[in-house]
Design a protein around this motif. Structure first.
Motif, PDB file in Angstrom:
ATOM      1  N   SER A  57       7.348   2.528   1.707  1.00  0.00           N
ATOM      2  CA  SER A  57       7.796   1.639   0.630  1.00  0.00           C
ATOM      3  C   SER A  57       6.945   0.377   0.619  1.00  0.00           C
ATOM      4  O   SER A  57       6.632  -0.193   1.659  1.00  0.00           O
ATOM      5  CB  SER A  57       9.268   1.267   0.832  1.00  0.00           C
ATOM      6  OG  SER A  57       9.445   0.582   2.051  1.00  0.00           O
ATOM      7  N   LEU A  58       6.565  -0.043  -0.572  1.00  0.00           N
ATOM      8  CA  LEU A  58       5.757  -1.250  -0.728  1.00  0.00           C
ATOM      9  C   LEU A  58       6.053  -1.861  -2.083  1.00  0.00           C
ATOM     10  O   LEU A  58       5.663  -1.322  -3.118  1.00  0.00           O
ATOM     11  CB  LEU A  58       4.263  -0.922  -0.604  1.00  0.00           C
ATOM     12  CG  LEU A  58       3.311  -2.127  -0.672  1.00  0.00           C
ATOM     13  CD1 LEU A  58       3.465  -3.001   0.565  1.00  0.00           C
ATOM     14  CD2 LEU A  58       1.859  -1.660  -0.811  1.00  0.00           C
ATOM     15  N   GLY A  59       6.758  -2.993  -2.080  1.00  0.00           N
ATOM     16  CA  GLY A  59       7.035  -3.695  -3.323  1.00  0.00           C
ATOM     17  C   GLY A  59       5.861  -4.581  -3.730  1.00  0.00           C
ATOM     18  O   GLY A  59       4.967  -4.875  -2.923  1.00  0.00           O
ATOM     19  N   TRP A  60       5.889  -5.028  -4.991  1.00  0.00           N
ATOM     20  CA  TRP A  60       4.792  -5.850  -5.497  1.00  0.00           C
ATOM     21  C   TRP A  60       4.631  -7.129  -4.695  1.00  0.00           C
ATOM     22  O   TRP A  60       3.527  -7.596  -4.461  1.00  0.00           O
ATOM     23  CB  TRP A  60       5.023  -6.153  -6.973  1.00  0.00           C
ATOM     24  CG  TRP A  60       4.010  -7.100  -7.560  1.00  0.00           C
ATOM     25  CD1 TRP A  60       4.240  -8.353  -8.023  1.00  0.00           C
ATOM     26  CD2 TRP A  60       2.608  -6.856  -7.733  1.00  0.00           C
ATOM     27  NE1 TRP A  60       3.072  -8.922  -8.480  1.00  0.00           N
ATOM     28  CE2 TRP A  60       2.044  -8.024  -8.305  1.00  0.00           C
ATOM     29  CE3 TRP A  60       1.770  -5.777  -7.459  1.00  0.00           C
ATOM     30  CZ2 TRP A  60       0.705  -8.128  -8.616  1.00  0.00           C
ATOM     31  CZ3 TRP A  60       0.424  -5.882  -7.761  1.00  0.00           C
ATOM     32  CH2 TRP A  60      -0.094  -7.046  -8.332  1.00  0.00           C
ATOM     33  N   ARG A  61       5.747  -7.707  -4.238  1.00  0.00           N
ATOM     34  CA  ARG A  61       5.688  -8.945  -3.469  1.00  0.00           C
ATOM     35  C   ARG A  61       5.015  -8.732  -2.115  1.00  0.00           C
ATOM     36  O   ARG A  61       4.549  -9.686  -1.496  1.00  0.00           O
ATOM     37  CB  ARG A  61       7.099  -9.495  -3.254  1.00  0.00           C
ATOM     38  CG  ARG A  61       7.784  -9.976  -4.529  1.00  0.00           C
ATOM     39  CD  ARG A  61       9.159 -10.523  -4.239  1.00  0.00           C
ATOM     40  NE  ARG A  61       9.097 -11.666  -3.334  1.00  0.00           N
ATOM     41  CZ  ARG A  61      10.159 -12.277  -2.822  1.00  0.00           C
ATOM     42  NH1 ARG A  61      11.379 -11.828  -3.121  1.00  0.00           N
ATOM     43  NH2 ARG A  61      10.018 -13.312  -2.033  1.00  0.00           N
ATOM     44  N   GLU A  62       4.976  -7.492  -1.644  1.00  0.00           N
ATOM     45  CA  GLU A  62       4.385  -7.194  -0.343  1.00  0.00           C
ATOM     46  C   GLU A  62       2.905  -6.838  -0.424  1.00  0.00           C
ATOM     47  O   GLU A  62       2.272  -6.592   0.591  1.00  0.00           O
ATOM     48  CB  GLU A  62       5.158  -6.043   0.309  1.00  0.00           C
ATOM     49  CG  GLU A  62       6.626  -6.376   0.562  1.00  0.00           C
ATOM     50  CD  GLU A  62       7.421  -5.143   0.915  1.00  0.00           C
ATOM     51  OE1 GLU A  62       7.264  -4.116   0.216  1.00  0.00           O
ATOM     52  OE2 GLU A  62       8.183  -5.187   1.886  1.00  0.00           O
ATOM     53  N   VAL A  63       2.371  -6.793  -1.637  1.00  0.00           N
ATOM     54  CA  VAL A  63       0.951  -6.476  -1.817  1.00  0.00           C
ATOM     55  C   VAL A  63       0.129  -7.747  -1.642  1.00  0.00           C
ATOM     56  O   VAL A  63       0.395  -8.760  -2.295  1.00  0.00           O
ATOM     57  CB  VAL A  63       0.699  -5.894  -3.221  1.00  0.00           C
ATOM     58  CG1 VAL A  63      -0.798  -5.678  -3.443  1.00  0.00           C
ATOM     59  CG2 VAL A  63       1.459  -4.593  -3.399  1.00  0.00           C
ATOM     60  N   PRO A  64      -0.888  -7.744  -0.773  1.00  0.00           N
ATOM     61  CA  PRO A  64      -1.758  -8.924  -0.644  1.00  0.00           C
ATOM     62  C   PRO A  64      -2.626  -9.079  -1.888  1.00  0.00           C
ATOM     63  O   PRO A  64      -3.588  -8.341  -2.087  1.00  0.00           O
ATOM     64  CB  PRO A  64      -2.590  -8.621   0.604  1.00  0.00           C
ATOM     65  CG  PRO A  64      -2.526  -7.144   0.785  1.00  0.00           C
ATOM     66  CD  PRO A  64      -1.232  -6.695   0.195  1.00  0.00           C
ATOM     67  N   LYS A  65      -2.268 -10.020  -2.731  1.00  0.00           N
ATOM     68  CA  LYS A  65      -2.931 -10.172  -4.040  1.00  0.00           C
ATOM     69  C   LYS A  65      -4.408 -10.525  -3.897  1.00  0.00           C
ATOM     70  O   LYS A  65      -5.233 -10.125  -4.719  1.00  0.00           O
ATOM     71  CB  LYS A  65      -2.226 -11.266  -4.856  1.00  0.00           C
ATOM     72  CG  LYS A  65      -0.701 -11.157  -4.928  1.00  0.00           C
ATOM     73  CD  LYS A  65      -0.235  -9.866  -5.501  1.00  0.00           C
ATOM     74  CE  LYS A  65       1.290  -9.892  -5.742  1.00  0.00           C
ATOM     75  NZ  LYS A  65       2.061 -10.087  -4.496  1.00  0.00           N
ATOM     76  N   SER A  66      -4.743 -11.305  -2.859  1.00  0.00           N
ATOM     77  CA  SER A  66      -6.140 -11.702  -2.681  1.00  0.00           C
ATOM     78  C   SER A  66      -7.017 -10.496  -2.378  1.00  0.00           C
ATOM     79  O   SER A  66      -8.159 -10.405  -2.867  1.00  0.00           O
ATOM     80  CB  SER A  66      -6.254 -12.734  -1.553  1.00  0.00           C
ATOM     81  OG  SER A  66      -5.658 -12.246  -0.357  1.00  0.00           O
ATOM     82  N   ALA A  67      -6.509  -9.552  -1.597  1.00  0.00           N
ATOM     83  CA  ALA A  67      -7.269  -8.328  -1.306  1.00  0.00           C
ATOM     84  C   ALA A  67      -7.453  -7.512  -2.576  1.00  0.00           C
ATOM     85  O   ALA A  67      -8.548  -6.993  -2.855  1.00  0.00           O
ATOM     86  CB  ALA A  67      -6.560  -7.506  -0.233  1.00  0.00           C
ATOM     87  N   LEU A  68      -6.380  -7.403  -3.356  1.00  0.00           N
ATOM     88  CA  LEU A  68      -6.449  -6.654  -4.611  1.00  0.00           C
ATOM     89  C   LEU A  68      -7.441  -7.299  -5.567  1.00  0.00           C
ATOM     90  O   LEU A  68      -8.230  -6.609  -6.238  1.00  0.00           O
ATOM     91  CB  LEU A  68      -5.064  -6.610  -5.238  1.00  0.00           C
ATOM     92  CG  LEU A  68      -4.808  -5.544  -6.306  1.00  0.00           C
ATOM     93  CD1 LEU A  68      -4.971  -4.158  -5.727  1.00  0.00           C
ATOM     94  CD2 LEU A  68      -3.414  -5.720  -6.899  1.00  0.00           C
ATOM     95  N   ALA A  69      -7.436  -8.637  -5.638  1.00  0.00           N
ATOM     96  CA  ALA A  69      -8.344  -9.345  -6.539  1.00  0.00           C
ATOM     97  C   ALA A  69      -9.800  -9.166  -6.111  1.00  0.00           C
ATOM     98  O   ALA A  69     -10.684  -8.975  -6.961  1.00  0.00           O
ATOM     99  CB  ALA A  69      -7.985 -10.830  -6.570  1.00  0.00           C
ATOM    100  N   PHE A  70     -10.055  -9.220  -4.792  1.00  0.00           N
ATOM    101  CA  PHE A  70     -11.432  -9.084  -4.319  1.00  0.00           C
ATOM    102  C   PHE A  70     -11.967  -7.681  -4.588  1.00  0.00           C
ATOM    103  O   PHE A  70     -13.089  -7.519  -5.091  1.00  0.00           O
ATOM    104  CB  PHE A  70     -11.509  -9.392  -2.825  1.00  0.00           C
ATOM    105  CG  PHE A  70     -12.897  -9.317  -2.258  1.00  0.00           C
ATOM    106  CD1 PHE A  70     -13.815 -10.322  -2.505  1.00  0.00           C
ATOM    107  CD2 PHE A  70     -13.287  -8.234  -1.493  1.00  0.00           C
ATOM    108  CE1 PHE A  70     -15.115 -10.253  -2.013  1.00  0.00           C
ATOM    109  CE2 PHE A  70     -14.574  -8.153  -0.982  1.00  0.00           C
ATOM    110  CZ  PHE A  70     -15.490  -9.160  -1.239  1.00  0.00           C
TER     111      PHE A  70
END
Length: 448
Positions: A57-70
């Protein structure tokens, strides 16, 4: 229909993933690029299959946004890349490597990650010593990688091993690079020491492997690893100091840390030449200064978005084919991850990469210094394994100043896995497995 995955070898797969990420050159030298491609492909497919079967399980709040952006910016750079074909290869490798990192970050607990790192590093160190002994005693001279053919004078950097074990090194091990082998030995020292502190291995066994890792580190004679080790020791000292104080009494610690940064920076600026002499390095940092100058010049031509993501430079593509040449060797990195990112993705990419590193360090720091709490009360004592993320990051950041390996293979794997693991909730709790999966897995596979 219920899928029985109770025998899914998650720990074994995690060990294979880490071994392949850090010892990729071993597979390439042994089996050639096609053989390595098959091994890497199998590892990625198995990681993807494990993710699909375990469905953590992985909610949106648990996603590292900086990694996704890079990663998103790296992918988007295909649109403006100066070398679109090379960028397509680089982006593909980054995305596939990230699949393995996500597997580690979401399907392992911190304790399981520690154990998998330990197993993989033991294999690398042991095989390296056996290999170097074979080269020195049986072959009695340098050994080239298999499936290659060189003509004329062969640069030293092309050899798999120069067979210098009996001379006290430097040795290259199965990874064919003394700096990389020394760095793996440093990470192994961290991992083995944490296992000893947590009492998850027998004391004699743990001490023996500490000695092995220390011996390999010394035999590599790597000055960059010595500096990385010094930073790890300083970070450990500050973590332990911070742990010893209540959260509202830590200003002294942070003030001391800030003061140390100022003093060290001033010392490097004024005594840099003398320090290089002590470490046995030339004034141009073994050719790095020339590489940095060349890469900086190109980065200034495309300052905002860069030349396009490629990760590890591809030698047959301009401008990499003659950008960093030293003693007949075409080097395939900027020897500084931050400069490499600025060159490939511009200032925007550098900001996103800094955000990824800083946010991961921030979460790792508080994981290391704060006891887990339920409400306002601590629920368990400090554990040594909670030091793993911050100490690994300290080593990776120190290495990033002289190498670009945090952007590829083992470095990228650890960075993304730690980013996910520290961002996800319930880092110490069992994984939440989908109802269609055998419930026995809930007792054996923790969540990242």
């Amino acid at each position: 229909m219920t899928t029985d995955t109770s025998r899914l070898p998650v720990p074994l797969l995690a060990t294979l993933v880490i071994f392949t990420a850090f010892a990729g050159q071993f597979w390439r030298n042994l089996l050639g690029w096609w053989g390595f491609g098959i091994i890497a492909g199998v590892v990625i497919v198995l990681s993807a299959v494990a993710l699909m079967m375990l469905r953590p399980s992985l909610g949106w709040r648990e996603v590292p946004k900086s990694a996704l952006a890079f990663v998103g910016l790296s992918t988007l750079s295909l649109a403006w890349s100066f070398y679109p074909g090379a960028s397509a290869i680089g982006v593909g490798i980054q995305l596939l490597s990230s699949v393995a990192a996500v597997f580690l970050g979401l399907c392992l607990s911190l304790q399981q990650l520690l154990k998998a790192l330990s197993n993989a590093f033991r294999w690398i160190l042991a095989l390296s010593l056996v290999f170097e002994a074979w080269v020195a005693v049986v072959v009695g001279g340098p050994v080239l990688p298999f499936f290659v053919h060189y003509e004329g004078r062969i640069p030293q950097a092309f050899y798999w091993s120069r067979g210098l074990l009996l001379d006290g090194g430097p040795i290259e091990g199965i990874v064919a690079n003394r700096n990389l082998l020394g760095f793996i030995a440093l990470l192994a020292l961290i991992v083995f020491a944490l296992q000893l502190a947590d009492r998850t291995v027998r004391r004699g066994w743990g001490v023996a492997w500490l000695v092995v890792a220390g011996a390999v580190l010394l035999l590599t004679r790597s000055a960059t690893v010595v500096l990385a080790g010094a930073l790890v020791a300083v970070v450990l000292a500050f973590v332990l100091w911070t742990r010893s104080r209540d959260p509202d009494r830590r200003r002294t610690v942070y003030a001391a840390a800030a003061g140390l940064v100022v003093v060290v920076t001033a010392g490097i600026m004024t005594l840099g030449g003398a320090l290089l002499g002590v470490l046995g390095k030339s004034g141009d940092l073994t050719g790095r200064a020339d590489i940095w100058a060349a890469v900086t010049g190109l980065a200034q031509q495309r300052p905002v978005f860069g030349w396009g993501w490629v990760g590890y430079w591809i030698p047959w593509v301009p401008p990499f084919d003659d950008l960093a040449v030293r003693k007949g060797v075409v080097y395939l990195q900027a020897h500084n991850a931050w400069l490499d990112v600025r060159f490939q993705l511009g200032i925007l990419g550098l900001v996103l990469f800094a955000a990824l590193v800083v946010s991961t360090v921030w979460r790792s720091w508080f994981l290391a210094v704060d006891r887990p709490r339920h409400g306002l009360d601590p629920v368990e004592p400090f554990s040594a394994h909670t030091l793993l993320p911050i100490l690994l990051l300290a080593a990776l950041i120190a290495q990033s100043l002289a190498e670009s390996r945090i952007l590829i293979e083992g470095g990228w794997l650890c960075l993304i896995a730690i980013s996910l693991m520290t961002k996800s909730r319930g880092i110490h709790a069992p994984i939440t497995v989908a109802a269609s999966v055998d419930p026995r897995l809930q007792q054996s596979v923790p969540r990242g």
